[in-house]
Structures are given as C-alpha cells and as structure tokens.
Motif scaffolding. Sequence first.
Motif, mmCIF file in Angstrom:
data_model
loop_
_atom_site.group_PDB
_atom_site.id
_atom_site.type_symbol
_atom_site.label_atom_id
_atom_site.label_comp_id
_atom_site.label_asym_id
_atom_site.label_seq_id
_atom_site.Cartn_x
_atom_site.Cartn_y
_atom_site.Cartn_z
ATOM 1 N N ALA B 68 -53.163 49.008 97.370
ATOM 2 C CA ALA B 68 -52.715 50.449 97.054
ATOM 3 C C ALA B 68 -53.818 51.454 97.157
ATOM 4 O O ALA B 68 -53.646 52.558 97.530
ATOM 5 N N ARG B 69 -55.220 51.038 97.067
ATOM 6 C CA ARG B 69 -56.346 51.727 97.226
ATOM 7 C C ARG B 69 -56.256 52.063 98.680
ATOM 8 O O ARG B 69 -56.651 53.396 99.171
ATOM 9 N N GLU B 71 -53.853 52.297 100.767
ATOM 10 C CA GLU B 71 -52.869 53.332 101.097
ATOM 11 C C GLU B 71 -53.419 54.577 100.702
ATOM 12 O O GLU B 71 -53.042 55.669 101.433
ATOM 13 N N ALA B 72 -53.912 54.775 99.559
ATOM 14 C CA ALA B 72 -54.337 56.041 98.948
ATOM 15 C C ALA B 72 -55.321 56.645 100.041
ATOM 16 O O ALA B 72 -55.294 57.758 100.318
ATOM 17 N N VAL B 73 -56.766 55.879 100.164
ATOM 18 C CA VAL B 73 -57.591 56.503 100.906
ATOM 19 C C VAL B 73 -57.054 56.547 102.472
ATOM 20 O O VAL B 73 -57.391 57.789 103.245
ATOM 21 N N ALA B 75 -53.913 57.761 103.150
ATOM 22 C CA ALA B 75 -53.494 59.056 103.344
ATOM 23 C C ALA B 75 -54.449 60.002 103.390
ATOM 24 O O ALA B 75 -54.216 61.179 103.791
ATOM 25 N N GLU B 76 -55.647 59.963 102.716
ATOM 26 C CA GLU B 76 -56.539 61.107 102.361
ATOM 27 C C GLU B 76 -57.200 61.340 103.872
ATOM 28 O O GLU B 76 -57.542 62.405 104.170
ATOM 29 N N PRO B 81 -53.316 52.474 107.332
ATOM 30 C CA PRO B 81 -53.651 51.764 106.012
ATOM 31 C C PRO B 81 -54.134 50.338 106.421
ATOM 32 O O PRO B 81 -55.122 49.991 105.496
ATOM 33 N N GLU B 85 -57.500 49.044 104.788
ATOM 34 C CA GLU B 85 -57.610 47.755 104.020
ATOM 35 C C GLU B 85 -58.945 47.135 104.597
ATOM 36 O O GLU B 85 -59.788 46.394 103.720
ATOM 37 N N GLN B 97 -66.093 60.398 102.806
ATOM 38 C CA GLN B 97 -64.792 60.520 103.733
ATOM 39 C C GLN B 97 -64.276 61.916 103.928
ATOM 40 O O GLN B 97 -64.781 62.992 103.273
#
Lengths: 254, 254
Positions: B68-69, B71-73, B75-76, B81, B85, B97
């Motif tokens: 999940a983390r 995926e979130a990063v 996207a940012e 992804p 990871e 970032q």
Amino acid sequence: MDAVTLTITTLPGIPLVEPGDDLVQLMMDGLAAGGLNLQAGDVLVVTSKIVSKSEGRLVRLAAVKPGARAEAVAAEVGKDPRIVELILSESRSISRQAPNVLITEHRLGFISANAGIDQSNVPGYSEYVLLLPVDPDASARRLREQLRERTGVEVGIIISDSHGRPFRVGTVGVAIGVAGLPAVLDLRGQPDLFGRELRISMQGYADMIASTAQLVSGEGAEGLPVTLVRGLRFPAVDGSARDLQRDPDHDLYR
Amino acid sequence: MDAVTLTITTLPGIPLVEPGDDLVQLMMDGLAAGGLNLQAGDVLVVTSKIVSKSEGRLVRLAAVKPGARAEAVAAEVGKDPRIVELILSESRSISRQAPNVLITEHRLGFISANAGIDQSNVPGYSEYVLLLPVDPDASARRLREQLRERTGVEVGIIISDSHGRPFRVGTVGVAIGVAGLPAVLDLRGQPDLFGRELRISMQGYADMIASTAQLVSGEGAEGLPVTLVRGLRFPAVDGSARDLQRDPDHDLYR
C-alpha cells in the motif's frame, strides 16, 4: 571496446606564487621541467589558491572592520568576526550555520563552507587570508587564451577548489572555473551499449576531473598546484562552472 | 616537490557479466588482455553493476507485488509501483520526493536516488532490474582476498556507483564498497608545506578515486566496468565505505 588510458601528472617546480606572477609562464616552466609538451585535448587543473594569489586576492585581516551582522553571526558560530565579515561579503546568503560551521551560497553561485576563504598556508602573509578569484571562469578562459597564444596548443583549463558535501565525509575536488571543455557531460539521448537510451546521463565531468587532480595535488598544498590530465575524450563544448550549479528552484536540499 | 604521476587504465575484454560469474577470473583475464600485471598499491575500481550481476541481484519486475505504501508513493512521484516497492524495501527512509524523483537513505547508509536500482542496460534481462550488492564492503574484501590468493599481490578494491548531489548538476563516482585502502584520508594534524596544521584535511579519498574511474568507464556502460588506478600513495589503512557516511546527527542537510 578498446581500453582507455589517462595519465595524470603534476607539474614539478612550480614556485610559491606571488601577486602579479605570470601563471602561464610558471605553467610553461613546469611543463618544461617535467619534460612535457602540451597536446591538443590536454586538460590543466589549476588550484584556485594560486590563481587567487596571482590575482592579488589577499586581504589583510587587520584592515577588515566587521559590521553588525558579521559580529552577530560570529558570536553565534564562534568564528573571528573579521573572517565572518569577509565570508558574508563574498556570499549571497547563509545556507546553514552551526558552532564553527558557516555554509553559504557564494556570490559565484555554489554552496560551500566559509565562502572558500583560505586562512591557512599563505606563506609570507600570515596576517592575510585569501579570497577566491573574482571570476574563475574568466580566469580559466584567460589562461587558456594565453597558453594558446604562447604554445599554439588548445587545452582545457579547470580552476579547482575543495568542497565538503552534505551526507558524505571528506572534501572532494570541484571545478569553480572551466574553459575549453564541458563542465557537465550531457549524454542524454545517446544509446547505451545495448541501444537503450541512457537514463542517468548527466555527468559532473569537470568536478570529476578536479577530484582526479586532487588525488595528487593534495589538500592545502601549494607545492603541486597544477596537474596535467591527458587522454580524456570530450566533445568540443566550451563549458562554464555555472553549468555545474543546480537551479535553486530544482534543488530539494536548499 | 617531486612530480606525481597516476595512470588510469580500463581493463579491456571484460565480457557481459552473468549471475555466478567469477569476477576475479574476468579481472585477471582483462589484465592479461591489457598486458597488465598487478602491482602492490594498485587500486581496482569495479562498477557496482557487474558486482551485483555476478551476485545475482536481478529482480523480475513481474514478481514484485507493491504494498500500500509503495502504491501511495508511486502515485505521488509518478513511478512504477513495483519499482517504488523495491526502492522502499532497499531503503531505511525517504529523504526527498518530487515528481519522478525519489531520494532515500539506502539500507547501506548513503543518500541516493532510487536506492541505486538500475533499470537500464541489463542485457538479456529486459523484465528485470538490478539491486545494489547486499554488502559492497564485503564484496570488495572478497575480491581483494581472491586476487591476493590467485596473484600474490595486495591491491585496493573500490566498488563504485554513480550518485547525484545536492546543489550541483551531474552525477559523480562514489565508493560504496572499499577494501585495502583508506576510504577517507585523514590528514588532520599533519603540517602543511609551511609547517602549519592543515585545516581542511579530511579527503573523500575513495570517492575521488571512483570519480576518476568514472571518467573512463562511462555512465551506464557495462563495457569498461573495471579500471586500474596506479600510482596512488596512501597509508596502509583498510577502510570501509561507511567511513564516507556522515553521522546524520552531524549532517545539516537531512
């Protein structure tokens, strides 16, 4: 792929440099003393110390009157207010400060400790400090022009300094003046060995050459201030040390 | 002061490295192909890329399941992804970032972009990426030991990578693994030419050697991954790449 060989040679017999000295003549004498003839494509790395001295960038500390801001910062970091006055006068802004540490954005654009002011190792000038050259790119261009006029050979010139770095211990050589070679080698768009486009493809080329020279010229020494780097292959690009300065708007660590 | 000469020679004929390859044998073959015999005090700079490949640090992207983390990063910052990871799994923390930029504190301790993960230039492994060696200091020690056993000569080994820098444009060579030479050359307390104590006197020695090799090994190339540096004079100190990492508590730019 063919092997590549570089030879890195310090010029022997360069005397202590005095204000007004003819650096080009000293370099030509050093080349002769080393039995070296300049070749097209050679790069000469010259320490900022001898360029500054030849340009008379010595300041007598007793003549420096610290202003109020210098006094205040000096009290915060525990440095001589006269030195801090000179650091601030050579800088655009303070980047970081801490006890005995003053890191600024130099008027030349780079971030460095103490604005590159050299308090050590100025023989015969014990009450003096040495500022960086007024315009190291211009000094590099001048040395390159004069060498071309007097030897007929086109060489690259790097004026080097020694900078600390965020994150990493130890100083490395950097280029603060560049003439006759690329400062940054831009390989973007060129295929790698396997035809893919290179991803990491901007090299801090002149900085790496300055670091190479620093391995033999030594920290703080004025004895081996000129290093000949032979065998580099670079495109005919006339760079500037400013090419090595990241736009502050694109710098994540300011 | 006597002149000092370094010679920097890339080893010819090093083939594309495959997982399990005997790097020491490839290096000895390259030395032979170049007509070179190792001498005591030589330093061999080896790119992390071929060390990683020989150690099988290839990861098949299709096998990576982003959390999940990641995926979130991703996207940012707008990265794959699966790559994020891997970057996060190789890192202690994110340093900075921005769109298409992810700078982390690597598990090995240094700050770098994308945790040093190489997405380019892995021939025959187009669906794979290459992680840095698990322990580059240990890899360097192993290469040094095996070279000593098989040639009888004591050399220094640097495993090099290419890092961007705050403030300055372009990547430079850095040492991520060191054996048989000082990583940082500590000149504190030694007199300068004029008997004064050197002020700036910690050199990022192995980093400058890695930058020297990078001038000839080239960015991203696997064709010239081993460089012989001859003529350095260094004290008998067996350093570690960790010596080049500033204690975060003493880093003003974290």
